[in-house]
Structure formats: structure tokens, C-alpha cells
Enzyme design. Structure first.
Site, short mmCIF file in Angstrom:
data_model
loop_
_atom_site.label_atom_id
_atom_site.label_comp_id
_atom_site.label_asym_id
_atom_site.label_seq_id
_atom_site.Cartn_x
_atom_site.Cartn_y
_atom_site.Cartn_z
N ASP A 33 -0.86 9.74 -11.39
CA ASP A 33 -0.88 8.60 -12.32
C ASP A 33 0.53 8.26 -12.80
OD1 ASP A 33 -3.59 8.48 -12.06
OD2 ASP A 33 -4.04 9.38 -14.01
N ASP B 149 -4.06 2.69 -5.15
CA ASP B 149 -2.61 2.75 -4.90
C ASP B 149 -2.14 1.51 -4.15
OD1 ASP B 149 -3.87 3.25 -2.52
OD2 ASP B 149 -2.69 5.01 -1.98
N HIS C 250 -3.76 14.89 -10.16
CA HIS C 250 -4.00 13.47 -10.46
C HIS C 250 -3.15 12.97 -11.63
CE1 HIS C 250 -7.35 12.59 -7.72
NE2 HIS C 250 -7.69 13.86 -7.89
N ASP D 85 0.85 -1.19 0.00
CA ASP D 85 0.00 0.00 0.00
C ASP D 85 0.89 1.24 0.00
OD1 ASP D 85 -2.81 1.14 0.40
OD2 ASP D 85 -1.68 2.11 2.01
N ASN E 78 -1.70 13.28 -4.81
CA ASN E 78 -2.73 13.75 -5.73
C ASN E 78 -3.19 15.16 -5.38
OD1 ASN E 78 -2.97 11.57 -7.52
ND2 ASN E 78 -4.37 10.46 -6.19
#
Length: 247
Positions: free
Chosen positions: A144, A170, A140, A127, A135
Site C-alpha cells: 500500500d 495496481d 500488503h 499497470d 505484496n
């Protein structure tokens, strides 16, 4: 798609080595007097490139009812096969990272555990710590890009035979197959932590990205996907509860 009537069975030297079983099964069916048989395999063309073909063979018999010869039709299905393979890959893969998606990750892990009961394997649940902050501060699109780079890094740290998938926004999962010891799983977890922590230090926009990981061993911690996943998830929760950036 083109068809042509074959004046002879393709020489076995021109058949792709991985498809010899299908080729030999077709030959055996023809020799055994099967009236109609079909098979798909790759045949090398004059340029040395293998093309997918579908062979349909019909036996002809002598007056005594014994198979005399087989007449075959070869159909070029290479474009069709490649299109189907591309569609299959798209269905299996996460669009952003190119890793297996959640469903395919689970399916591949399940199949491997069911067919390799004697192997020592490790399931790593990973994680990304505080990814929401990336973000929120960088946008964003940048987030990405970070996920794509992390995915590429994880692929480099694992073998082609291992299963690497994105199972959430994520969150990632890795099945390390046939490892020599549980210490190997811990070593890989350390490498992942190091990868996350240092991947973006030298970039134009340096950011701090860390991860937490939970490890479960097969068969010690679980003998099926669900029990192994539960143990790895519990280990991940413990790692995050103890301050993150650890396994």
C-alpha cells in the site's frame, strides 16, 4: 447555521470573483420584479475570509405594482457547504492514494472528450509489473505504501488539469489534456517508466518496481471514452507481452 436580516445588498467588492455570475443574477432578478429569488455565493467577512452564504430576497412593490425594494435574509451555510464538498471529494477519490477512483476517472475523461473535440489528448493506461510479488515478499502494508508513493509521483509528473486515477488494484489511468503532439505522450510515458524504476532505489528496503504503459491518442485512436480506452488497453497488453517495463 446563523441568519440575519440584511439592511442592504452586500457590496459586490466583497463577493468572491468566481461567484459574481450568481450575485449578478440575483440582482437582476430583484430589479426585474421577481417576487422571490435565492442564490448561494461566497462573501468576504471582516477578517478577509470568504464564507458561503445563501441569500433569499423578496421584492416589495409600490402602489403601482412596480418593484420598490428588496428585503434579503443572509444565511451562513459555510459549514454545510464545506461538509458537502468534503463528502463529494471522498466519493470521488480512492481512499489509499488520493487519486480519482475508477468511476470518477471515467466520468471526468468522458466529460472532457465530449466538450473539447478539437484538442489532442492522450490516454495512458499504466499497470505495475509483478506487483503481486511485492505484496507476497514485503506484505500488503508495504505494498500500500508503494502504491501511495507511485500515485504521488504520477501527480508530480502531470499538470493539475490532467486526470490521474487509480482504476484497479495496481492499475492507473492518466488523461493528458491538450498536448502539443503525440511525441509529448511518449515523453510522458518514458518519465513514468523512469519514475517507477527508480523511486525506491534509495529507500531502506530497496525494491524493483517497474510498469508497462499503453497509449491511445484522441481523436486519432478513438473519439469517445470506450474506443479510446480499448485502444490504450490493447497497447498496454502489447507492452506487457513484449517483456514489460516499456510502453
Amino acid at each position: 447555521m446563523t441568519e440575519r436580516v440584511s439592511t442592504g445588498i452586500p457590496l459586490s467588492a466583497n463577493i468572491h470573483p468566481d461567484d459574481m455570475t450568481a450575485f449578478l443574477a440575483l440582482m437582476e432578478a430583484a430589479r426585474g420584479g421577481k417576487a422571490y429569488s435565492t442564490a448561494e455565493f461566497r462573501i468576504k467577512n471582516t477578517e478577509g475570509r470568504y464564507l458561503w452564504c445563501r441569500i433569499r430576497a423578496t421584492d416589495q412593490y409600490d402602489d403601482g405594482g412596480s418593484p420598490l425594494k428588496a428585503i434579503g435574509v443572509i444565511t451562513d451555510i459555510d459549514a454545510e457547504k464545506r461538509m458537502m464538498d468534503d463528502l463529494r471529494r471522498r466519493a470521488e477519490r480512492d481512499a489509499l492514494t488520493g487519486l480519482y477512483n475508477r468511476e470518477e476517472t471515467e466520468n471526468r475523461i468522458r466529460r472532457h472528450l465530449e466538450s473539447n473535440s478539437q484538442e489532442l489528448c492522450a490516454l495512458l493506461m499504466i499497470d505495475t509489473d509483478n506487483f503481486k510479488a511485492v505484496n507476497n515478499t514485503q506484505g500488503h502494508l508495504f505494498g500500500d505504501a508503494v502504491l501511495s508513493e507511485l500515485a504521488a509521483g504520477m501527480k508530480k509528473l502531470t499538470r493539475q488539469s490532467d486526470v490521474v486515477g487509480r482504476i484497479g488494484g495496481d492499475e492507473f489511468a492518466i488523461l493528458l489534456k491538450n498536448i502539443p503532439s503525440k511525441e509529448k505522450a511518449a515523453e510522458k510515458a518514458k518519465q513514468l517508466l523512469d519514475l517507477f524504476q527508480h523511486l525506491f532505489e534509495q529507500s531502506k528496503h530497496p525494491i524493483e518496481v517497474t510498469c508497462s504503459a499503453g497509449i491511445a491518442l484522441y481523436p486519432e485512436d478513438g473519439t469517445d471514452f470506450q474506443s479510446l480506452y480499448h485502444c490504450a488497453d490493447q497497447a498496454l497488453y502489447q507492452a506487457k507481452s513484449c517483456g514489460k517495463n516499456q510502453y
